[in-house]
Enzyme design. Structure first.
Site, PDB file in Angstrom:
ATOM      1  N   ALA A  63     -18.976  -1.138  11.178  1.00  0.00           N
ATOM      2  CA  ALA A  63     -19.981  -2.189  10.978  1.00  0.00           C
ATOM      3  C   ALA A  63     -21.347  -1.725  11.491  1.00  0.00           C
ATOM      4  CB  ALA A  63     -19.561  -3.475  11.685  1.00  0.00           C
ATOM      5  N   ARG A  94     -24.929  -9.837   5.913  1.00  0.00           N
ATOM      6  CA  ARG A  94     -25.897  -9.721   7.007  1.00  0.00           C
ATOM      7  C   ARG A  94     -27.265 -10.270   6.614  1.00  0.00           C
ATOM      8  NH1 ARG A  94     -28.312  -4.615   8.981  1.00  0.00           N
ATOM      9  NH2 ARG A  94     -28.954  -4.809  11.151  1.00  0.00           N
TER      10      ARG A  94
HETATM   11  S1  CFN Z   1     -25.808  -4.412  15.612  1.00  0.00           S
HETATM   12 FE1  CFN Z   1     -27.924  -4.932  16.157  1.00  0.00          FE
HETATM   13  S2  CFN Z   1     -29.467  -3.925  15.072  1.00  0.00           S
HETATM   14  S3  CFN Z   1     -28.581  -5.077  18.234  1.00  0.00           S
HETATM   15 FE2  CFN Z   1     -29.179  -6.901  17.177  1.00  0.00          FE
HETATM   16  S4  CFN Z   1     -31.193  -6.596  16.444  1.00  0.00           S
HETATM   17 FE3  CFN Z   1     -27.460  -8.417  16.071  1.00  0.00          FE
HETATM   18  S5  CFN Z   1     -25.288  -8.045  16.139  1.00  0.00           S
HETATM   19 MO1  CFN Z   1     -25.775  -8.869  14.082  1.00  0.00          MO
HETATM   20  S6  CFN Z   1     -26.188  -6.955  12.938  1.00  0.00           S
HETATM   21 FE4  CFN Z   1     -28.090  -7.629  13.780  1.00  0.00          FE
HETATM   22 FE5  CFN Z   1     -29.815  -6.079  14.873  1.00  0.00          FE
HETATM   23 FE6  CFN Z   1     -30.317  -4.646  16.950  1.00  0.00          FE
HETATM   24 FE7  CFN Z   1     -26.241  -6.477  15.052  1.00  0.00          FE
HETATM   25  S7  CFN Z   1     -30.021  -7.019  12.893  1.00  0.00           S
HETATM   26  S8  CFN Z   1     -27.845  -9.664  14.338  1.00  0.00           S
HETATM   27  S9  CFN Z   1     -28.614  -8.855  17.944  1.00  0.00           S
HETATM   28  N1  CFN Z   1     -28.132  -6.742  15.525  1.00  0.00           N
HETATM   29  C1  HCA Z   2     -21.678  -6.904  12.423  1.00  0.00           C
HETATM   30  C2  HCA Z   2     -22.757  -7.596  11.648  1.00  0.00           C
HETATM   31  C3  HCA Z   2     -23.209  -8.876  12.268  1.00  0.00           C
HETATM   32  C4  HCA Z   2     -22.128  -9.935  12.247  1.00  0.00           C
HETATM   33  C5  HCA Z   2     -22.687 -11.287  12.381  1.00  0.00           C
HETATM   34  C6  HCA Z   2     -21.822 -12.447  12.720  1.00  0.00           C
HETATM   35  C7  HCA Z   2     -24.427  -9.343  11.454  1.00  0.00           C
HETATM   36  O1  HCA Z   2     -21.797  -6.756  13.630  1.00  0.00           O
HETATM   37  O2  HCA Z   2     -20.728  -6.516  11.822  1.00  0.00           O
HETATM   38  O3  HCA Z   2     -20.862 -12.337  13.484  1.00  0.00           O
HETATM   39  O4  HCA Z   2     -22.168 -13.519  12.254  1.00  0.00           O
HETATM   40  O5  HCA Z   2     -25.456  -9.596  12.021  1.00  0.00           O
HETATM   41  O6  HCA Z   2     -24.293  -9.472  10.239  1.00  0.00           O
HETATM   42  O7  HCA Z   2     -23.606  -8.645  13.596  1.00  0.00           O
END
Ligand code: CFN
Ligand code: HCA
Length: 540
Positions: A63, A94
Site C-alpha cells: 500500500a 485514495r
Molecule cells: S501513507 Fe502517508 S503520504 S503519511 Fe500521510 S500525508 Fe495518510 S495514511 Mo492515508 S495514504 Fe495518505 Fe499521505 Fe504522508 Fe497515507 S496522502 S492519508 S496521513 N498519508
Molecule cells: C493505505 C491508504 C490509505 C488508507 C485510508 C483509510 C489512504 O494506507 O493503504 O484507511 O481510509 O489514505 O487511502 O491510508
C-alpha cells in the site's frame, strides 16, 4: 451530559486494563501523556510490529509503495503482480486526483494486474508477468511501466527485477522497473515508502538533463493531490510566480521526476513518506530542503514566506505578500463565520504519518483543540520533530530494505547557494532539514497514541467524547455508531481540497456542519443505553 475533567493517567489506565500483562506493557510505551516540554516528554515507542491479534489501523508495505508513492503518478503504467484483490481494493480509493494535461496521457483510472491464479502460485508467475508487461506496452506505449510485488510473489520467489530488465531492453523506448514491496515486509506502509523512494530515485530521477524553464524552481515533495490538494497548492504557486518542477507524486509525470534534479529547492510537505528522496537529491545534486505545510491558511502563508526567503529576491517576496493579502480576507471571513459555533470543541486525529500533525493547524484556526492524536506508522523523529535522530538511523522497518549508496554527482552537482549564503539564511531564521513535531506542538496533558487500534479507538471516544473523530474508512462507521461525527482525513470522504487558502475555507465549513449537526443527538451510543459510565472532556 455531565462535564468531567478527565485525568489522562486514568484514561491511559482504562485503555490498558483489558490487555494481558505483556501486551499492556508494550502498549503502555506507545501511549504517552504529552508534557509538551522540550524533550522532557518520555520517548514514544513507534515504528514497531503490531501485536498479532490486535486490529490495527495500519496498511501494508505494498500500500505504501504502489498506492501511496507511485499511485498518484499519471503517465506511468502501474502494474501489480498478484491476486486481483490487491489491485481492486486500491483502485481509486485514495482519491488522489488527476488532470491529464495537454498530452492527455494518464492511466490512473485503470487497474493493471496480472490476476494471479493458484496455478501461477504453483508453477511460477514470471511468464504471466512478461505477457502482462507486453500487453500494457502494446496497448498504451507508455513512457514507463512499474511492476509491484504482492505477498505471494515474494513467497514463491518470482524474479520481477529480471523480468523488468528483460522487457526494458526488448522495448528500448519504455523504462520498465520493479518494486519488491511485498505487503508483509516491514511493519507498515512506511517500508513501502522507502522501497518506492529508492527505486524512483535509481530509475527515474536525474535521467533528463534537458534544461527546464521557469524562475524560482522548486520540487514539492510528499504531496499526493488527495481531493485536489495539489491543484490548490499549484494555483497558489502559479500566482506567486514559483515554478513547481515536480511534485512527488500528486498528478506527476515521468518527465517531471526525470528533470526534478534541476530544481533549486526541495519543499517537503509529508516528511514521513518522502524524506529519503529529499536526502538523496541533496547528496547527489546539492539541492537543500526545507519543511513546508500547506494544511492551514497560516501554515500556507508561512510556507510561502519560507520559499521566498530562500530565493531572497525582493520581487518574489513582494509578490508572495501580495498573494497572501489577496487570499486572506476570504479565509478570515469564513473563520469568523464558523468560530462562534466551533470554538472550544474538541477533536481526535489518528491518521498515517503526517496529517495527524498537520490538521491540528486547521482545527486551531477554528478554535478547536486536539485532545488526542497519533500516527499509524510514523517514526519517532516525526513525533519529536527532528530529521533522522542519529540513534534512530536503523529503522525497525529497514531491516528488509536495502540502503542505496548515493554519491555527489560532481558533473551535475550544482551548489544552489554557497555554504556562507546557506549559513546566513539559517541565521536569519530559515531552518533547513528541520520541522516541528507532533509532541512539541500538542498541549500538555493531551494523549498521544501510536498505532491506535479498533478497541482503543472506541474506548477513547467513550471516555473522552470528542466533538469529532478523524481517521480512515475502517474506523468511520464504528465511530459514527457511537454517535460521534467522523471525518476521514485520508480520502476526505467526498470532500476537499483542504490545502492552501481555498482548502482551509472548505474545511472550516465542513467541520462546522459536522460538529453542529443535530443528527448525532438522535443516536444512542452503547454507554447511553447502559449508562454506567458517563463524562466528557472539557477544555478549560
Ligand atoms: S501513507 Fe502517508 S503520504 S503519511 Fe500521510 S500525508 Fe495518510 S495514511 Mo492515508 S495514504 Fe495518505 Fe499521505 Fe504522508 Fe497515507 S496522502 S492519508 S496521513 N498519508
Ligand atoms: C493505505 C491508504 C490509505 C488508507 C485510508 C483509510 C489512504 O494506507 O493503504 O484507511 O481510509 O489514505 O487511502 O491510508
Amino acid at each position: 451530559k455531565k462535564p468531567v475533567q478527565w485525568d489522562p493517567t486514568d484514561i491511559k489506565a482504562e485503555l490498558l486494563k483489558k490487555y494481558p500483562p505483556k501486551v499492556a506493557r508494550k502498549r503502555a510505551r506507545q501511549i504517552l501523556i504529552n508534557e509538551a516540554l522540550e524533550n522532557d516528554t518520555p520517548e514514544i515507542l513507534a515504528n514497531v510490529r503490531t501485536i498479532p491479534g490486535i486490529i490495527t489501523m495500519r496498511g501494508c508495505t505494498y500500500a505504501g509503495c504502489k498506492g501511496v508513492i507511485l499511485g498518484p503518478t499519471r503517465d506511468i503504467v502501474n502494474l501489480v503482480h498478484g491476486p486481483i484483490g490487491c489491485s481492486f481494493y486500491a483502485w481509486l480509493t485514495r482519491r488522489n486526483q488527476t488532470d491529464a494535461g495537454e498530452d492527455g496521457e494518464q492511466y490512473m483510472n485503470y487497474t493493471f494486474s496480472t490476476d494471479m491464479q493458484d496455478s501461477d502460485i504453483i508453477f511460477g508467475g514470471e511468464k504471466k508477468l512478461e505477457m502482462a508487461i507486453q500487453e500494457a506496452y502494446d496497448t498504451f506505449h507508455p513512457k514507463a511501466i512499474a511492476v509491484f510485488a504482492t505477498c505471494p510473489v515474494g513467497l514463491i520467489g518470482d524474479d520481477i527485477h529480471t523480468v523488468a530488465r528483460k522487457m526494458k531492453e526488448k522495448f528500448g523506448d519504455c523504462n520498465v522497473f520493479a518494486f519488491s514491496c511485498e505487503g508483509y515486509k516491514g511493519v507498515s506502509q512506511s517500508a513501502g515508502h522507502h522501497i518506492a523512494n529508492n527505486q524512483v530515485f535509481r530509475h527515474i530521477v536525474g535521467t533528463n538533463d534537458e534544461p527546464q524553464e521557469g524562475e524560482y524552481r522548486i520540487n514539492l515533495l510528499g504531496e499526493y493531490n488527495i481531493g485536489g490538494d495539489g491543484f490548490e497548492i499549484d494555483r497558489i504557486f502559479k500566482k506567486c510566480g514559483i515554478t513547481n518542477v515536480a511534485t512527488f507524486s500528486g498528478n506527476s509525470t515521468y518527465d517531471q521526476f526525470a528533470t526534478s534534479h534541476q530544481a533549486d529547492l526541495n519543499c517537503v510537505m509529508c516528511h514521513r513518506s518522502i524524506n529519503y528522496v529529499a536526502d538523496m537529491l541533496e547528496t547527489k545534486f546539492g539541492i537543500p530542503w526545507v519543511k513546508v505545510n500547506f494544511i492551514g491558511a497560516e501554515a500556507t502563508a508561512k510556507s510561502l514566506r519560507k520559499i521566498a526567503a530562500y530565493f531572497g529576491d525582493q520581487e518574489l517576496i513582494d509578490r508572495v505578500e501580495k498573494v497572501i493579502e489577496e487570499e486572506m480576507p476570504a479565509v478570515k471571513a469564513a473563520q469568523e463565520d464558523v468560530l462562534p459555533r466551533t470554538s472550544g470543541k474538541t477533536a481526535m486525529i489518528f491518521v498515517g504519518g503526517s496529517r495527524a500533525h498537520h490538521y491540528q493547524e486547521l482545527f486551531k484556526e477554528m478554535g478547536m483543540k486536539t485532545i488526542s492524536a497519533g500516527y499509524e506508522f510514523a517514526h519517532r523523529d516525526d513525533y519529536e520533530g527532528r530529521h533522522v535522530l542519529p540513534k534512530l538511523k536503523v529503522d525497525a522497518d529497514s531491516r528488509n530494505i536495502e540502503e542505496i549508496e548515493v554519491e555527489p554527482d560532481e558533473t551535475r552537482y550544482r551548489p544552489r547557494k554557497t555554504p556562507e549564503e546557506l549559513k546566513a539564511l539559517e541565521e536569519a531564521g530559515l531552518k533547513f532539514k528541520s520541522y516541528e513535531g507532533l509532541l512539541p506542538d500538542m498541549e500538555e496533558g493531551t494523549l498521544v497514541i501510536d498505532d491506535l487500534n479498533q478497541y482503543e479507538a472506541e474506548k477513547l471516544v467513550e471516555l473522552m467524547k470528542p466533538d469529532i473523530f478523524c481517521a480512515g474508512i475502517k474506523e468511520k462507521f464504528s465511530i459514527q455508531k457511537l454517535g460521534i461525527p467522523m471525518k476521514q482525513l485520508h480520502s476526505y470522504d467526498s470532500g476537499g481540497p483542504y490545502a492552501g487558502f481555498k482548502g482551509a475555507i472548505n474545511f472550516y465549513n465542513e467541520i462546522d456542519r459536522l460538529v453542529n449537526s443535530r443528527v448525532w443527538s438522535y443516536m444512542k451510543a452503547p454507554w447511553q443505553e447502559n449508562p454506567q459510565l458517563s463524562g466528557a472532556y472539557v477544555w478549560e
